[in-house]
Enzyme design. Structure first.
Site, PDB file in Angstrom:
ATOM      1  N   HIS A  82      48.776 -20.798   7.820  1.00 28.71           N
ATOM      2  CA  HIS A  82      49.984 -20.552   8.630  1.00 28.71           C
ATOM      3  C   HIS A  82      49.669 -19.915   9.987  1.00 28.71           C
ATOM      4  O   HIS A  82      50.502 -19.924  10.876  1.00 28.71           O
ATOM      5  CB  HIS A  82      51.019 -19.741   7.845  1.00 28.71           C
ATOM      6  CG  HIS A  82      50.726 -18.274   7.747  1.00 28.71           C
ATOM      7  ND1 HIS A  82      49.878 -17.742   6.824  1.00 28.71           N
ATOM      8  CD2 HIS A  82      51.162 -17.233   8.483  1.00 28.71           C
ATOM      9  CE1 HIS A  82      49.817 -16.438   6.995  1.00 28.71           C
ATOM     10  NE2 HIS A  82      50.580 -16.090   7.988  1.00 28.71           N
ATOM     11  N   GLU A  94      46.554  -4.852   9.185  1.00 25.72           N
ATOM     12  CA  GLU A  94      47.853  -4.811   8.508  1.00 25.72           C
ATOM     13  C   GLU A  94      48.101  -3.397   8.015  1.00 25.72           C
ATOM     14  O   GLU A  94      47.169  -2.726   7.563  1.00 25.72           O
ATOM     15  CB  GLU A  94      47.854  -5.755   7.310  1.00 25.72           C
ATOM     16  CG  GLU A  94      47.703  -7.207   7.676  1.00 25.72           C
ATOM     17  CD  GLU A  94      47.873  -8.091   6.450  1.00 25.72           C
ATOM     18  OE1 GLU A  94      48.947  -8.655   6.278  1.00 25.72           O
ATOM     19  OE2 GLU A  94      46.921  -8.174   5.656  1.00 25.72           O
ATOM     20  N   HIS A 117      42.223 -17.461   8.168  1.00 23.19           N
ATOM     21  CA  HIS A 117      42.961 -17.102   9.386  1.00 23.19           C
ATOM     22  C   HIS A 117      42.015 -16.705  10.529  1.00 23.19           C
ATOM     23  O   HIS A 117      42.164 -17.137  11.657  1.00 23.19           O
ATOM     24  CB  HIS A 117      43.915 -15.933   9.123  1.00 23.19           C
ATOM     25  CG  HIS A 117      44.897 -16.190   8.015  1.00 23.19           C
ATOM     26  ND1 HIS A 117      45.368 -17.441   7.736  1.00 23.19           N
ATOM     27  CD2 HIS A 117      45.506 -15.353   7.131  1.00 23.19           C
ATOM     28  CE1 HIS A 117      46.218 -17.376   6.731  1.00 23.19           C
ATOM     29  NE2 HIS A 117      46.317 -16.120   6.337  1.00 23.19           N
ATOM     30  N   ASP A 167      40.638 -13.792   1.631  1.00 23.34           N
ATOM     31  CA  ASP A 167      42.064 -13.849   1.941  1.00 23.34           C
ATOM     32  C   ASP A 167      42.322 -14.066   3.430  1.00 23.34           C
ATOM     33  O   ASP A 167      43.261 -14.766   3.811  1.00 23.34           O
ATOM     34  CB  ASP A 167      42.711 -12.519   1.507  1.00 23.34           C
ATOM     35  CG  ASP A 167      44.232 -12.540   1.583  1.00 23.34           C
ATOM     36  OD1 ASP A 167      44.812 -13.586   1.267  1.00 23.34           O
ATOM     37  OD2 ASP A 167      44.829 -11.505   1.947  1.00 23.34           O
ATOM     38  N   LYS A 191      43.756  -3.957   5.110  1.00 22.48           N
ATOM     39  CA  LYS A 191      45.105  -3.568   4.691  1.00 22.48           C
ATOM     40  C   LYS A 191      45.182  -2.053   4.726  1.00 22.48           C
ATOM     41  O   LYS A 191      44.174  -1.360   4.636  1.00 22.48           O
ATOM     42  CB  LYS A 191      45.388  -4.094   3.290  1.00 22.48           C
ATOM     43  CG  LYS A 191      45.423  -5.614   3.241  1.00 22.48           C
ATOM     44  CD  LYS A 191      46.311  -6.121   2.139  1.00 22.48           C
ATOM     45  CE  LYS A 191      46.327  -7.645   2.075  1.00 22.48           C
ATOM     46  NZ  LYS A 191      47.250  -8.269   3.028  1.00 22.48           N
TER      47      LYS A 191
END
Ligand code: BG6
Length: 476
Positions: free
Chosen positions: A171, A209, A233, A228, A329
């Site tokens: 995405h 993030e 990405h 991930d 994260k």
């Protein structure tokens, strides 16, 4: 070119009652319908192993649009959207033949909005149910969990449909700011001529993030930050930042150049990787638990929630330029950006005037949030003395375009319906991406810890050594 309605076809969502369908796909399809960007003729067929009827699916769609759409639900528009929605209960054994009678057009696109463990049986199910003719397939990352499984998944897909009918979604490629990397680089004569080792000292890509694993502890345990975020990405962003100019704006021309970047990543040395994991701490003023205390996470887990890597590309353009990638994260803030730092001036003329340091020129591409681009350069501070200070030239999307960009999924779904592969990941991109991280996945360096709310483990500073990470995003 303005977007237009794609050719007539049915849209099948397998896993239509799940999270992805509710949060992203249904709201995106609603917004495409609102803009008249769905096929004129074509149903949206939701499928899942539940005894639901059309009305129940329409109710689910209504609450999904109310909660997650970027535009508010408009009654009359939703009513015409709902007429497209149908539901097909699937038998528990995964047999997809009920879809055959539900889809009445010659052409359909099937979105497999299911966990990756279900991909293979569903792809094979399309063949068994006799649905191969006229069917295209959309799948989401992760495409496998290592090189071998990615190759197997690609084989399974190709056994059913050719590459031209496969749309692999990452995405990040749907984000306006990511697509703008190409326009910025190849639409301006100024930057491309300095876009190389002669002028650039290093490239940093950060995906920070502030959220934790967000209830996905079980899934995340088996993935970690490298699988991930880095392999997909970040590598997508890297390939757009580092690629050579494509021969044209054609999908294959662009993807050919992206692949060359991934292929040029030199084997990553374990010393060039730091894996971290968050412990309890404070993020946005709120106390949060450590990763090992999250639901469905092992109290002795060694899964990384942070990764910093130093990569080198073996290419004429980039030889000797370090590419520093970091993601994590529970960092202090959400911030995705690319920072290009240029070389020092060859001769520091102002030393004798008492100016001891000159900031290097920096180009900062803010992918999200606060989307924009800033170029920093040195200017003389007004006054009788010679003082050099770094100042910014700033472009901000909101100010310049006065519009909010569409959701990534809107653009991606529309392009898949059109059959345009430009923003989708080709089989060889996936495989080269896995090959590049393979050494780290096979022999992961030990975990180091960082308190939630900090910029990763202290150890990560050595990856960027001798300089530190771009100070405006925070260094450890
Ligand atoms: C997903 C990852 O692909 O991307 C998540 O699985 C991550 O862990 C998300 O939070 C980040 O997406 P975005 O668009 O918010 O940067």
């Amino acid at each position: 070119m303005p977007l237009k309605a794609p050719p007539d076809q049915d849209i099948v969502i397998v896993g239509a009652t799940g999270d992805l369908a509710q949060r992203k796909l249904i709201p995106a399809l609603y917004n495409l319908h609102r803009q008249k960007l769905l096929p004129e003729k074509g149903q949206i067929i939701g499928a899942a192993p539940f005894e639901w009827d059309d009305q129940r699916f329409r109710d689910l769609a209504e609450s999904a649009v109310k909660e997650f759409s970027r535009t508010p639900l408009q009654k009359t528009i939703f009513a015409s959207f709902a007429e497209r929605l149908h539901f097909v209960p699937l038998p528990a054994d995964g047999d997809l033949s009920p879809l055959g009678s539900a889809s009445t057009l010659d052409r359909r696109i099937a979105y497999l909005a299911v966990p990756p463990s279900a991909f293979t049986s569903l792809i094979e199910g399309i063949k068994t149910a006799g649905l191969v003719e006229g069917t295209s397939i959309i799948i989401e990352k992760p495409f496998g969990h290592d090189l071998k499984s990615a190759e197997e998944l690609n084989r399974t897909l190709h056994d059913v449909v050719p590459e031209q009918r496969i749309f692999r979604i990452d995405h990040y490629m749907g984000k306006e700011t990511v697509q703008n990397l190409l326009v910025f680089r190849f639409g301006n004569s100024l930057f491309e001529r300095v876009w190389n080792r002669e002028a650039i000292a290093r490239v940093e890509i950060t995906v920070a993030e502030s959220i934790g694993v967000d209830g996905r502890g079980k899934l995340y345990e088996e993935i970690g930050a490298i699988r991930d975020i880095v392999q997909n990405h970040m590598f997508q962003v890297l390939s757009l930042v580092a690629m050579d100019p494509p021969l044209s704006f054609d999908a294959e021309a662009i993807r050919n150049e992206k692949v060359k970047v991934l292929e040029s990543i030199q084997p990553i040395h374990p010393h060039d990787v730091v894996r971290g994991q968050y412990t309890e701490g404070t993020v946005d003023g709120e106390k949060v638990v450590g990763y090992r205390q999250e639901a469905d996470v092992s109290p002795t887990s060694t899964t990384e929630t942070y990764a910093a890597l130093r990569l080198h590309l073996e290419s004429w353009r980039w030889s000797g330029v370090p590419f520093l990638l970091r993601t994590g994260k529970r960092l202090p803030t959400r911030d995705t950006r690319v920072v290009i730092t240029f070389h020092d001036v060859p001769l520091h003329l102002f030393k004798t005037a008492g100016v001891h340091t000159l900031h290097r020129n920096r180009l900062v591409v803010r992918i999200q949030p606060d989307e924009g681009i800033a170029l920093s350069f040195v200017a003389k501070q007004p006054g009788p003395e010679v003082t050099a200070q770094a100042v910014d030239m700033n472009f901000n999307y909101g100010d310049s375009f006065k519009t909010s960009p569409p959701e990534a999924y809107e653009r991606l779904l529309h392009d898949a319906l059109e059959g345009d592969h430009t923003l989708f990941i080709r089989e060889d991109e996936v495989e080269h991406g896995w090959a590049a991280v393979e050494p780290v996945i096979e022999a992961p360096p030990p975990i180091t810890f960082y308190p939630a709310g900090r910029w990763g483990p202290e150890d990560a500073a050595r990856i960027a050594s001798p300089s530190h990470w771009d100070e405006s995003v925070g260094s450890v």
